[in-house]
Motif scaffolding. Structure first.
Motif, short mmCIF file in Angstrom:
data_model
loop_
_atom_site.label_atom_id
_atom_site.label_comp_id
_atom_site.label_asym_id
_atom_site.label_seq_id
_atom_site.Cartn_x
_atom_site.Cartn_y
_atom_site.Cartn_z
N VAL A 137 0.85 -1.19 0.00
CA VAL A 137 0.00 0.00 0.00
C VAL A 137 0.89 1.25 0.00
CG1 VAL A 137 -1.77 1.26 1.27
CG2 VAL A 137 -1.78 -1.26 1.28
N PRO A 138 0.65 2.20 -0.91
CA PRO A 138 1.44 3.44 -0.90
C PRO A 138 1.17 4.25 0.37
CG PRO A 138 0.34 3.13 -3.02
CD PRO A 138 -0.26 2.13 -2.07
N CYS A 139 2.20 4.45 1.16
CA CYS A 139 2.08 5.18 2.43
C CYS A 139 2.94 6.45 2.37
CB CYS A 139 2.53 4.32 3.60
SG CYS A 139 1.54 2.84 3.85
N VAL A 140 2.36 7.56 2.77
CA VAL A 140 3.11 8.82 2.79
C VAL A 140 4.16 8.75 3.89
CG1 VAL A 140 2.97 11.30 3.16
CG2 VAL A 140 1.18 10.13 1.86
N VAL A 141 5.40 8.99 3.53
CA VAL A 141 6.51 8.95 4.49
C VAL A 141 7.20 10.30 4.63
CG1 VAL A 141 6.95 6.49 4.14
CG2 VAL A 141 8.12 8.15 2.68
N LYS A 142 6.79 11.27 3.82
CA LYS A 142 7.39 12.60 3.91
C LYS A 142 6.40 13.64 3.45
CE LYS A 142 11.22 15.41 2.09
NZ LYS A 142 12.31 15.49 1.09
N THR A 143 6.33 14.75 4.18
CA THR A 143 5.57 15.93 3.78
C THR A 143 6.53 17.10 3.72
OG1 THR A 143 5.04 16.81 5.99
CG2 THR A 143 3.65 14.99 5.17
N PRO A 144 6.09 18.26 3.25
CA PRO A 144 6.98 19.43 3.30
C PRO A 144 7.39 19.84 4.72
CG PRO A 144 5.30 19.77 1.65
CD PRO A 144 4.92 18.52 2.40
N GLY A 145 6.72 19.28 5.74
CA GLY A 145 7.17 19.53 7.10
C GLY A 145 6.09 20.06 8.02
N PRO A 146 6.14 19.71 9.31
CA PRO A 146 5.16 20.19 10.29
C PRO A 146 5.07 21.70 10.38
CG PRO A 146 6.40 18.35 11.20
CD PRO A 146 7.07 18.72 9.90
N ASP A 147 6.19 22.38 10.27
CA ASP A 147 6.17 23.84 10.37
C ASP A 147 5.43 24.46 9.19
OD1 ASP A 147 7.61 23.69 12.70
OD2 ASP A 147 9.54 24.14 11.77
N VAL A 148 5.56 23.86 8.02
CA VAL A 148 4.88 24.37 6.83
C VAL A 148 3.37 24.25 7.01
CG1 VAL A 148 4.55 24.09 4.35
CG2 VAL A 148 6.84 23.84 5.34
N LEU A 149 2.91 23.09 7.48
CA LEU A 149 1.48 22.89 7.68
C LEU A 149 0.95 23.82 8.76
CD1 LEU A 149 -1.20 21.53 7.24
CD2 LEU A 149 -0.50 19.70 8.79
N LEU A 150 1.67 23.95 9.86
CA LEU A 150 1.21 24.81 10.95
C LEU A 150 1.00 26.23 10.47
CD1 LEU A 150 0.57 25.37 13.91
CD2 LEU A 150 3.03 25.64 14.31
N GLN A 151 1.95 26.75 9.72
CA GLN A 151 1.82 28.11 9.22
C GLN A 151 0.66 28.25 8.25
OE1 GLN A 151 3.53 30.67 10.46
NE2 GLN A 151 2.21 31.98 9.23
N LEU A 152 0.49 27.25 7.38
CA LEU A 152 -0.60 27.28 6.41
C LEU A 152 -1.95 27.21 7.12
CD1 LEU A 152 -1.00 27.28 3.29
CD2 LEU A 152 -1.15 24.77 3.43
N LEU A 153 -2.04 26.35 8.12
CA LEU A 153 -3.30 26.22 8.87
C LEU A 153 -3.64 27.52 9.59
CD1 LEU A 153 -5.53 24.28 9.98
CD2 LEU A 153 -3.96 23.81 11.88
N LEU A 154 -2.67 28.12 10.26
CA LEU A 154 -2.93 29.37 10.97
C LEU A 154 -3.35 30.48 10.01
CD1 LEU A 154 0.14 29.31 13.41
CD2 LEU A 154 -2.27 29.09 14.07
N GLU A 155 -2.72 30.54 8.88
CA GLU A 155 -3.05 31.59 7.90
C GLU A 155 -4.45 31.39 7.31
OE1 GLU A 155 0.05 31.46 5.03
OE2 GLU A 155 1.52 32.48 6.30
N ARG A 156 -4.74 30.16 6.92
CA ARG A 156 -5.98 29.92 6.18
C ARG A 156 -7.21 29.93 7.08
NH1 ARG A 156 -4.99 25.84 0.98
NH2 ARG A 156 -3.44 27.22 0.00
N VAL A 157 -7.15 29.28 8.21
CA VAL A 157 -8.32 29.18 9.06
C VAL A 157 -8.54 30.43 9.90
CG1 VAL A 157 -9.43 27.88 10.93
CG2 VAL A 157 -8.24 26.67 9.08
N TRP A 158 -7.47 30.96 10.48
CA TRP A 158 -7.61 32.08 11.42
C TRP A 158 -6.96 33.38 10.94
CZ3 TRP A 158 -5.98 27.18 13.44
CH2 TRP A 158 -6.97 26.48 14.14
N ALA A 159 -6.36 33.38 9.75
CA ALA A 159 -5.67 34.57 9.25
C ALA A 159 -4.63 35.06 10.25
CB ALA A 159 -6.65 35.69 8.92
N ALA A 160 -3.98 34.11 10.93
CA ALA A 160 -2.99 34.47 11.95
C ALA A 160 -1.61 34.62 11.33
CB ALA A 160 -2.97 33.39 13.02
#
Length: 416
Positions: free
Chosen positions: A393-416
């Motif tokens: 089964v193809p399993c994701v083993v790498k993303t652009p990084g936790p810090d990248v997602l955190l910043q994107l989430l804060l910007e998009r959901v809360w405009a922080a």
């Protein structure tokens, strides 16, 4: 130049991280949300349904107060009105399990009792920005998949695999030929579970669906695995929303259940998220962590980021194929992904009980038997032994990084 949006169906059991994931999806211009199909899982079916309506009401109330924020939620005003439908209320087999120990009776840390001002109390209220389906979620999904171009839809599973397995059962040829990609959050391979020592909740809730879709006992999987992306706890757990960061950048009055969020003291959307995150924080602190793990948000991020043409992946993402089976009935191991870690080149096939396999072979060949070649996990090795498709089964083993997602989430959901 206009952006080509990926049409998605979100299959979810809205608990805490699922609702944040839905808010993230509403704020993501890369996708178009065709439908949200809710199921049992973190809570019961009715509460799951209400939680989506609560999220939509929170966004609407926020935009009534801040109309200049409308551009932040492109999927709230999409050209296609999102359909909200009910999927299945129990697993394919076995007892119903839930995660009320974490998400509360209503799936949002008992927000209904602690903050009755937030959202409808029954599903008959609906919402003007969403089309509440009269038919079943399975029929709605089949109709959408049938009506969209081949391989154009991404199906995102944030809860148990039950509804998707039922879709495949209902029209395997349609699903296998037309769904472009499935993105699924579930399972734990090389890390501990989060529901039991060995099992992640989504796979624990319906291991029969996992078995049927990903590791059938005989024959090819009913859905092409080259178009399936699994995000197990191994990759999702490191992605976090630290509560001190949330307090600093989103809600400076945020504490916990000892100091509940107060309407009017902050934006309506922040009041909504703080009202369920306050108890989530108390629970996570008991687990020794002052952060919320972003499991389902990582899955939405994956769906948002990936091109609609597998097997290509966006930069920063990587996949490895993993071979495993799933335990369905174990007294202590329900939902466990069983990985054969034995590396003996003279062993029997991966996953085999060698004593039983040898006994069977001895019976057939009167003891004159050579051990079978062990299965492998790489495409190159698979080709070398004559396998037409890479196993596993193809399993994701790498993303652009936790810090990248955190910043994107804060910007998009809360405009922080």
């Amino acid at each position: 130049m206009s952006m080509t949006k990926t049409p998605v169906i979100i299959d979810t059991d809205p608990g805490v991280d699922d609702i944040v994931a839905i808010l993230f999806a509403l704020a993501s211009p890369e996708i178009e949300i065709l439908a949200i199909v809710v199921s049992f899982g973190n809570t019961d079916l009715e509460s799951s349904f209400l939680n989506v309506l609560k999220a939509y009401q929170a966004v609407e109330t926020h935009l009534e107060e801040y109309p200049d924020h409308e551009s932040r939620f492109p999927n709230f005003f999409g050209s296609v009105k999102t359909i909200l439908a009910k999927g299945l209320d129990k697993p394919l087999e076995g007892p119903i399990m839930d995660a009320e120990y974490f998400h509360g009776r209503d799936g949002l840390c008992d927000i209904s009792a602690r903050h009755p001002d937030l959202g409808p109390s029954n599903s008959t209220v609906g919402h003007p920005r969403i089309e509440v389906a009269r038919g079943s979620g399975l029929d709605i999904s089949l109709s959408l998949i049938r009506s969209y171009p081949t391989l154009s839809i991404t199906y995102v599973v944030l809860g148990p695999l039950t509804s998707f397995a039922a879709l495949v059962r209902k029209d395997q040829a349609l699903i296998a030929s037309k769904v472009g990609r499935v993105v699924c959050m579930g399972g734990a391979l090389d890390v501990p579970g989060n529901t039991s020592p060995v099992a992640e909740f989504n796979f624990y809730a319906d291991p029969y669906a996992v078995k049927e879709l990903l590791c059938p006992a005989k024959g090819e999987p009913p859905f092409p695995l080259e178009r399936f992306l699994l995000l197990p706890l191994d990759i999702t757990t490191p992605h976090e929303l630290p509560f001190p960061v949330y307090k600093e950048q989103v809600d400076q009055t945020f504490h916990g259940v000892a100091a509940p969020s107060v309407s009017g003291s902050k934006s309506p959307l922040t009041h909504f998220t703080s009202s369920f995150l306050e108890q989530t924080r108390d629970i996570m602190l008991r687990f020794g962590k002052d952060a919320m793990e972003l499991h389902d948000i990582v899955a939405i991020w994956c769906a948002v980021s990936q091109p609609p043409s597998p097997p290509d992946l966006a930069p920063g993402w990587a996949v490895e194929r993993r071979i495993f089976d799933v335990e369905r009935t174990g007294e202590l191991t329900r939902g466990m992904l069983v990985v054969d870690r034995r590396e003996d080149e003279n062993a029997f096939a991966l996953g085999a009980n060698r004593a039983e396999a040898q006994a069977e072979l001895n019976e057939k060949a009167e003891g004159k038997v050579a051990p079978a070649r062990v299965e492998v996990e790489s495409f190159e090795q698979a080709v070398s032994v004559g396998t037409s498709k890479p196993p596993g089964v193809p399993c994701v083993v790498k993303t652009p990084g936790p810090d990248v997602l955190l910043q994107l989430l804060l910007e998009r959901v809360w405009a922080a």
